[in-house]
Write an enzyme that holds these catalytic residues in place. Structure first.
Site, mmCIF file in Angstrom:
data_model
loop_
_atom_site.group_PDB
_atom_site.id
_atom_site.type_symbol
_atom_site.label_atom_id
_atom_site.label_comp_id
_atom_site.label_asym_id
_atom_site.label_seq_id
_atom_site.Cartn_x
_atom_site.Cartn_y
_atom_site.Cartn_z
ATOM 1 C CB CYS A 116 -1.335 7.376 1.265
ATOM 2 S SG CYS A 116 -2.468 6.264 2.110
ATOM 3 C CD GLU B 239 -1.933 2.294 1.333
ATOM 4 O OE1 GLU B 239 -1.811 3.067 0.340
ATOM 5 O OE2 GLU B 239 -1.843 2.672 2.499
#
Length: 486
Positions: free
Chosen positions: A269, A235
């Site tokens: 993010c 991720e």
């Protein structure tokens, strides 16, 4: 006598030492993994019900000591206490979901064998990897790693967690809480250190590694894991865009853009770094964003809405991206080129060329680029033109679903931002340079277990798998092919 090297966790609020931790080398990591491997057998034997009870007790312990954890997250990251509280709430929701849904998702179930294998009973179930290594980030040191830790534990694995070197105290606190709640101290272990410790975890023989962090570091993790064919979940970064259509609720879109861009000082993010607004509403939307951005204040005090950046070098990235945006024709509408230091006031940019780093590369700081587009087709084209593909958002009354499906990314919100992260049943992850694999939801549970297929013959039938197969049998097979598939 050999002395184990140590490192200090320093608070970005005032530079004080939060705690001191050992730099675990390859031997220390290997020993921790070996103990976790033995604990995985014990943890697995508890079954879904036993693990659910322990994970629920862990959730209650976190709540019982909530104020301590909030203070620690604030001390290590610098984020406001309210942001820390919100992060922990989401982590608790995911912990509860994983514990509750593991049995239903991973239990063995029968599948139809099909006409050709009608004499067979077929089933599939999911077995844990044994030990899962989790390498966590510093920006959301509770919520983000919990998306791997909770799901891996619920699936029956032991976990060895390497928290970021910027937030090791939060990682150690989570492990102490797990043990207080009755968890096996080796079923959830913590190793501390910098990149070398993470590399050692990748090479330690764990069954799988779950990594959250930058794209560049994710590639290093993959390279280390490739040496032993250890599977990984990556991720990584994002450069998420918000699209504002001509029929959007502009107040709601502006509120979402500001929160998505500046919450956690932009260190998210899945935060919003770019906005493409339709030319028919651009000016009104921009003014609403300007007004809201001017209300924000960055600082280290308890009343500041934006805390300092956790890493000093990230402030250098922000400054470089703002300067590059100005060099590419951009205009600062709110703020200025950030001054030295880690307290970075919000910066709102407009008219930035699409070739600028402020548009194409992850900034990970409190900046937002708002650009005008002639149509949503142009907005989609620009939004999809970067190498990342993590998430995004669309504000539109009539075309939200259509536009969302055209946006490249693993997660898209319509008429909100980042809402998908708060839905435990939804998978979380991206494509392209944002990584691969999924955490959260049923997909996240299955990510930490491998599928195991089993067949059992129920009664004798036409024997195809025999070296003594006759010509008559081959003629029957020929007829079956022509009848079923011709």
């Amino acid at each position: 006598m050999t002395t184990t090297p140590t490192f200090d966790s320093l608070s970005p609020l005032d530079g004080r030492i939060v705690a001191t931790f050992p730099v675990d080398d390859a031997d220390a990591v290997a020993a921790t993994v070996e103990r976790a491997r033995a604990a995985a057998s014990r943890w697995g034997r508890q079954g879904f019900d036993g693990r659910r009870r322990t994970l629920r007790a862990w959730r209650r312990d976190i709540v019982a000591h909530l104020d301590d954890l909030i203070a620690l997250v604030r001390a290590e990251t610098g984020k406001p206490a309210g942001d820390a509280r919100l992060e922990i709430m989401l982590a608790l929701d995911h912990l509860a979901w994983a514990a509750t849904h593991a049995r239903r998702t991973l239990r063995r179930r029968r599948v139809r064998p099909g006409l050709l294998m009608i004499n067979q009973s077929a089933s599939v179930g999911y077995v844990p990897y044994g030990v899962v290594g989790v390498i966590g980030p510093w920006n959301y040191p509770v919520f983000t790693p919990m998306g791997s830790i909770a799901y891996a534990l619920a699936a029956g694995n032991a976990v060895v967690f390497k928290p970021s070197e910027y937030t090791p105290a939060v990682g150690a606190w989570l492990r102490r809480s797990f043990v207080r709640a009755g968890g096996d101290p080796d079923a959830f272990a913590v190793v501390t250190g910098r990149g070398e410790t993470g590399a050692a975890l990748c090479r330690s023989g764990v069954g799988k590694v779950a990594f959250t962090g930058s794209t560049a570091t994710g590639k290093l993790v993959m390279a280390a894991c490739a040496e032993t064919l250890t599977p990984v979940v990556i991720e990584a970064g994002g450069k998420d865009a918000l699209l504002v259509d001509e029929d959007a609720d502009l107040d709601a879109a502006a509120e979402a853009a500001v929160w998505g861009a500046y919450s956690n000082a932009g260190q998210t993010c899945i935060g919003i770094e770019r906005v493409y607004a339709h030319e028919r509403v651009y000016d009104r939307f921009l003014e609403a964003v300007v007004e809201r951005t001017r209300e924000l204040r960055a600082g280290v005090d308890a009343d500041a809405r934006l805390g300092p950046l956790t890493m000093a070098r990230q402030a250098d990235v922000v400054r470089a991206h703002v300067a590059d945006a100005l060099a590419h024709g951009g205009t600062i509408r709110v703020g200025s080129v950030p001054p030295p230091g880690t307290v970075v006031p919000p910066v709102l940019l407009t008219g930035v060329d699409e070739s600028s780093d402020a548009v194409r590369e992850e900034t990970f700081g409190p900046t937002l680029v708002v650009n005008r587009v002639a149509s949503m087709d142009e907005a989609i084209e620009r939004a999809n033109a970067v190498r990342y593909g993590l998430s995004g958002a669309v504000f539109s009354r009539r075309r939200g679903r259509e536009l969302a499906l055209r946006l490249r990314g693993g997660m898209i919100a319509i008429n909100s931002v980042i809402s998908f992260a708060a839905v435990p049943a939804l998978p979380f992850g991206g494509v392209g340079d944002s990584g691969f694999g999924r955490i959260h939801g049923a997909d996240g549970l299955r990510e930490f277990a491998s599928a195991k297929a089993v067949t059992r013959r129920l009664f004798p039938s036409l024997t195809l798998t025999s070296m003594r197969r006759s010509a008559r049998t081959d003629r029957v097979v020929d007829r079956i092919i022509r009848v079923l598939f011709g």
